[in-house]
Design an enzyme around this catalytic site. Structure first.
Site, mmCIF file in Angstrom:
data_model
loop_
_atom_site.group_PDB
_atom_site.id
_atom_site.type_symbol
_atom_site.label_atom_id
_atom_site.label_comp_id
_atom_site.label_asym_id
_atom_site.label_seq_id
_atom_site.Cartn_x
_atom_site.Cartn_y
_atom_site.Cartn_z
ATOM 1 C CG MET A 34 34.728 69.838 14.323
ATOM 2 S SD MET A 34 35.354 69.598 12.647
ATOM 3 C CE MET A 34 33.864 69.223 11.772
ATOM 4 N N GLY A 35 31.956 72.857 17.027
ATOM 5 C CA GLY A 35 31.085 74.018 17.192
ATOM 6 C C GLY A 35 29.822 73.918 16.362
ATOM 7 C CG LEU A 37 28.205 73.596 20.134
ATOM 8 C CD1 LEU A 37 28.498 73.869 21.614
ATOM 9 C CD2 LEU A 37 28.901 72.308 19.701
ATOM 10 C CG HIS A 38 23.355 69.854 16.585
ATOM 11 N ND1 HIS A 38 23.457 68.680 17.294
ATOM 12 C CD2 HIS A 38 24.174 69.706 15.506
ATOM 13 C CE1 HIS A 38 24.257 67.854 16.661
ATOM 14 N NE2 HIS A 38 24.721 68.461 15.576
ATOM 15 C CG HIS A 41 27.273 69.273 19.159
ATOM 16 N ND1 HIS A 41 26.668 70.008 18.177
ATOM 17 C CD2 HIS A 41 28.306 68.625 18.559
ATOM 18 C CE1 HIS A 41 27.309 69.829 17.022
ATOM 19 N NE2 HIS A 41 28.298 68.986 17.227
ATOM 20 N N GLY A 151 29.736 61.028 19.817
ATOM 21 C CA GLY A 151 28.405 60.581 19.405
ATOM 22 C C GLY A 151 28.452 59.353 18.507
ATOM 23 C CD GLN A 157 34.500 61.470 14.820
ATOM 24 O OE1 GLN A 157 34.829 62.135 13.858
ATOM 25 N NE2 GLN A 157 33.711 61.951 15.770
ATOM 26 N NE ARG A 191 30.093 68.753 6.570
ATOM 27 C CZ ARG A 191 31.056 68.106 7.246
ATOM 28 N NH1 ARG A 191 30.763 67.095 8.028
ATOM 29 N NH2 ARG A 191 32.319 68.489 7.138
HETATM 30 P P1 AMP Z 1 31.062 67.555 15.294
HETATM 31 O O1 AMP Z 1 30.925 68.918 15.888
HETATM 32 O O2 AMP Z 1 30.170 67.322 14.126
HETATM 33 O O3 AMP Z 1 32.486 67.157 15.064
HETATM 34 O O4 AMP Z 1 30.524 66.561 16.391
HETATM 35 C C1 AMP Z 1 31.037 66.556 17.689
HETATM 36 C C2 AMP Z 1 30.522 65.356 18.409
HETATM 37 O O5 AMP Z 1 29.094 65.412 18.458
HETATM 38 C C3 AMP Z 1 30.896 64.046 17.723
HETATM 39 O O6 AMP Z 1 31.256 63.096 18.714
HETATM 40 C C4 AMP Z 1 29.619 63.667 17.011
HETATM 41 O O7 AMP Z 1 29.485 62.283 16.819
HETATM 42 C C5 AMP Z 1 28.580 64.178 17.990
HETATM 43 N N1 AMP Z 1 27.279 64.377 17.337
HETATM 44 C C6 AMP Z 1 27.041 65.083 16.207
HETATM 45 N N2 AMP Z 1 25.733 65.008 15.884
HETATM 46 C C7 AMP Z 1 25.135 64.225 16.813
HETATM 47 C C8 AMP Z 1 23.802 63.749 17.019
HETATM 48 N N3 AMP Z 1 22.807 64.056 16.193
HETATM 49 N N4 AMP Z 1 23.568 62.962 18.089
HETATM 50 C C9 AMP Z 1 24.580 62.634 18.949
HETATM 51 N N5 AMP Z 1 25.859 63.038 18.813
HETATM 52 C C10 AMP Z 1 26.126 63.824 17.751
#
Ligand code: AMP
Length: 289
Positions: A34-35, A37-38, A41, A151, A157, A191
């Site tokens: 969902m962008g 990014l860190h 991701h 992740g 999920q 978040r």
């Molecule tokens: P999101 O942008 O939050 O929807 O996350 C996108 C993907 O990144 C999902 O598969 C999350 O599980 C993964 N993700 C988010 N935070 C982390 C993290 N700290 N370590 C590994 N994967 C992550």
């Protein structure tokens, strides 16, 4: 010269790019995001690159997975920053559809995964997993990748998506990537930026606590006692606890008594911010994996 990355915004353009790669015999991995990014991701991008010839990252803040009182409108968005990070990480293509491309007028079809979605985050966030399952199904059908990387941060999920591709016979390998954490153990999350300095200070206790729960389980403590102790510790530290749960790592079935192979999952609120985290049993040696 700054690195650049090609961005497509329609299913048609996405499919045209992918068709060219397929014709050349290349394999494709999709990393849905969902962008905002860190490094968590970007670690998924690195993992995807180690397994496939081409890596497509989708960026789409999916409205139907947010509840009416949740943060869809305020969710952080930084497309320019994301594109720069993805170019640097060596992703090959970004797919960033707009709302009308993903949900054209008259869209009414939803994907509902049973059982696995009924408790834990599914209780506090009704319709959340239906929104996730629907958008992930669409992303998988739009891109038809060889694999898709998610992740372990969102552990429930990940299992929901594994179940959905199995139940619907979607031909794709679902790959899980380890949780990336800050030096103090806090799991990276888009978040985390919502946390006040005071909240950020106590946030590391979430991982420390569930890591302790996992360590106690590994030493033979019963699941109920260990999870109750974890909840008590978090509440005493000022978290509002949604759940601390000990579950079967494959089915999320509740466990009680002594366990040797399990997952400890927790969801808490710090002020208005909902944080989730999880850890395997037995836990990793360091609290800052
Ligand atoms: P999101 O942008 O939050 O929807 O996350 C996108 C993907 O990144 C999902 O598969 C999350 O599980 C993964 N993700 C988010 N935070 C982390 C993290 N700290 N370590 C590994 N994967 C992550």
């Amino acid at each position: 010269m700054p690195e650049v990355i090609t961005t497509v915004r329609t299913v048609k353009d996405l499919r045209a790019r992918l068709a060219a790669w397929r014709k050349a015999g290349e394999t494709v991995a999709l990393v849905p995001t969902m962008g905002a990014l860190h490094a968590g991701h970007l670690a998924l991008v690195t993992l995807a690159k180690s397994k496939a010839d081409r890596v497509v990252v989708s960026i789409f803040v999916n409205p139907i997975q947010f509840g009416p009182r949740e943060d869809f409108t305020t969710y952080p968005r930084d497309e320019a920053g994301d594109l720069a990070k993805l170019a640097k990480a060596g992703a090959h293509l970004v797919y960033a559809p707009d709302l009308a491309e993903m949900y054209p007028k008259g869209f009414t079809t939803h994907v509902k995964v049973g059982d696995l979605t009924e408790d834990l985050c599914g209780s506090a966030r009704p319709n959340h997993f239906e929104g996730v399952a629907t958008v992930v199904t669409k992303l998988l059908l739009q891109s038809a990748p060889d694999m898709a990387v998610f992740g372990e941060k969102d552990y429930q999920q990940l299992l929901v998506i594994k179940r959905l591709v199995r139940d619907l016979d979607i031909q794709v390998e679902i790959v899980g990537g380890e949780i990336v954490r800050e030096g103090d153990g806090v799991a990276l999350s888009s978040r985390n930026g919502y946390l006040s300095p005071a909240e950020r200070k106590i946030a590391p206790l979430l991982y420390q606590t569930i890591h302790d729960v996992a360590a106690h389980l590994a030493q033979g403590e019963g699941a109920d006692a260990a999870s109750e102790a974890g909840r008590f510790k978090l509440e005493a530290a000022g978290f509002r606890v949604d759940y601390v749960a000990v579950r079967d790592p494959d089915t999320l079935a509740p466990l009680s008594g002594p366990v040797s192979h399990a997952r400890v999952l927790a969801a808490v609120y710090l002020g208005k911010t909902r944080l989730i985290d999880n850890v395997p049993v037995p836990p990793p040696a360091s609290t800052n994996r």
